[in-house]
Write a protein that holds these residues in place. Sequence first.
Motif, mmCIF file in Angstrom:
data_model
loop_
_atom_site.group_PDB
_atom_site.id
_atom_site.type_symbol
_atom_site.label_atom_id
_atom_site.label_comp_id
_atom_site.label_asym_id
_atom_site.label_seq_id
_atom_site.Cartn_x
_atom_site.Cartn_y
_atom_site.Cartn_z
ATOM 1 N N GLY A 23 -5.229 1.791 -9.950
ATOM 2 C CA GLY A 23 -6.045 0.709 -9.561
ATOM 3 C C GLY A 23 -5.917 0.543 -7.969
ATOM 4 N N PHE A 24 -5.595 -0.752 -7.648
ATOM 5 C CA PHE A 24 -5.193 -0.993 -6.088
ATOM 6 C C PHE A 24 -4.281 -1.299 -5.923
ATOM 7 C CE2 PHE A 24 -9.889 -2.428 -6.440
ATOM 8 C CZ PHE A 24 -10.688 -1.452 -5.693
ATOM 9 N N SER A 25 -3.482 -0.642 -4.924
ATOM 10 C CA SER A 25 -2.174 -0.561 -4.346
ATOM 11 C C SER A 25 -1.634 -1.986 -4.020
ATOM 12 C CB SER A 25 -1.781 0.391 -3.342
ATOM 13 O OG SER A 25 -0.409 0.091 -3.092
ATOM 14 N N THR A 26 -0.233 -2.349 -4.607
ATOM 15 C CA THR A 26 0.154 -3.691 -4.270
ATOM 16 C C THR A 26 1.672 -3.290 -3.543
ATOM 17 O OG1 THR A 26 1.265 -3.725 -6.505
ATOM 18 C CG2 THR A 26 -0.977 -4.908 -6.081
ATOM 19 N N ASP A 27 1.615 -2.110 -3.108
ATOM 20 C CA ASP A 27 3.140 -1.778 -2.384
ATOM 21 C C ASP A 27 3.322 -2.877 -1.155
ATOM 22 O OD1 ASP A 27 1.852 -0.769 -0.313
ATOM 23 O OD2 ASP A 27 2.120 1.194 -0.766
ATOM 24 N N ASN A 28 4.538 -2.785 -0.693
ATOM 25 C CA ASN A 28 4.711 -3.830 0.565
ATOM 26 C C ASN A 28 3.986 -3.503 1.770
ATOM 27 O OD1 ASN A 28 6.765 -4.878 -1.470
ATOM 28 N ND2 ASN A 28 8.511 -4.471 -0.203
ATOM 29 N N GLU A 29 3.778 -2.310 1.864
ATOM 30 C CA GLU A 29 3.050 -1.985 3.026
ATOM 31 C C GLU A 29 1.729 -2.745 2.860
ATOM 32 O OE1 GLU A 29 1.027 1.887 5.226
ATOM 33 O OE2 GLU A 29 2.396 2.013 3.986
ATOM 34 N N VAL A 30 1.177 -2.627 1.841
ATOM 35 C CA VAL A 30 -0.472 -3.322 1.568
ATOM 36 C C VAL A 30 -0.257 -4.799 1.670
ATOM 37 C CG1 VAL A 30 -2.087 -3.639 0.166
ATOM 38 C CG2 VAL A 30 -1.424 -1.348 0.229
#
Length: 188
Positions: A77-84
């Motif tokens: 799915g869509f990324s939820t990493d800290n950069e995003v």
Amino acid sequence: IELPVSPILLAMEQAGILLDVNLLQKQSSRLANDITKLEESIYALSGESFNIASPKQLSAILFEKLKLPARKKTKTGFSTDNEVLEGLKEAHAIIAPILEFRELTKLKSTYVDALPSIMDPETHRVHTHFNQALTSTGRLSSTQPNLQNIPIRSKRGQEIRQAFIAPKGSVLLSLDYSQIELRILAHI
């Protein structure tokens, strides 16, 4: 140049680093309270309860329910990493507490709660392993636990560092090689 440091590092590993367990227990309680408040805030901003630590559930809230612009896609799915999330800080008020939630839960689980569990129960000391030749940059590192990753710039990281104490009559030093490569090159 590095060999004379080896016996010193061994002595440091064997001696260990004294921990103030009571301070860590107090920090753990404060962090737990702050994490609970952040959870409540996040749930209020999202309109529902969900597992904030689940990338899939967080993605559904941010990108499906709140319709925030997705920046990166992953296999699931869509990324939820800290950069995003850092890129979405201005898009919605929910982002800042999510980032803080992540920071506090990591500090609590990785350091505040973990350090007392890996210390020697009789001496209250943590015995990390110092590595002279592990990093590609040639820097000294520590493992089991990795003490150099405790944040120094954040207030919470500094509070955790206060739990490392010196016994009476001793002091702790924080040392770093300053431009060691240039110094070696100049010597050569």
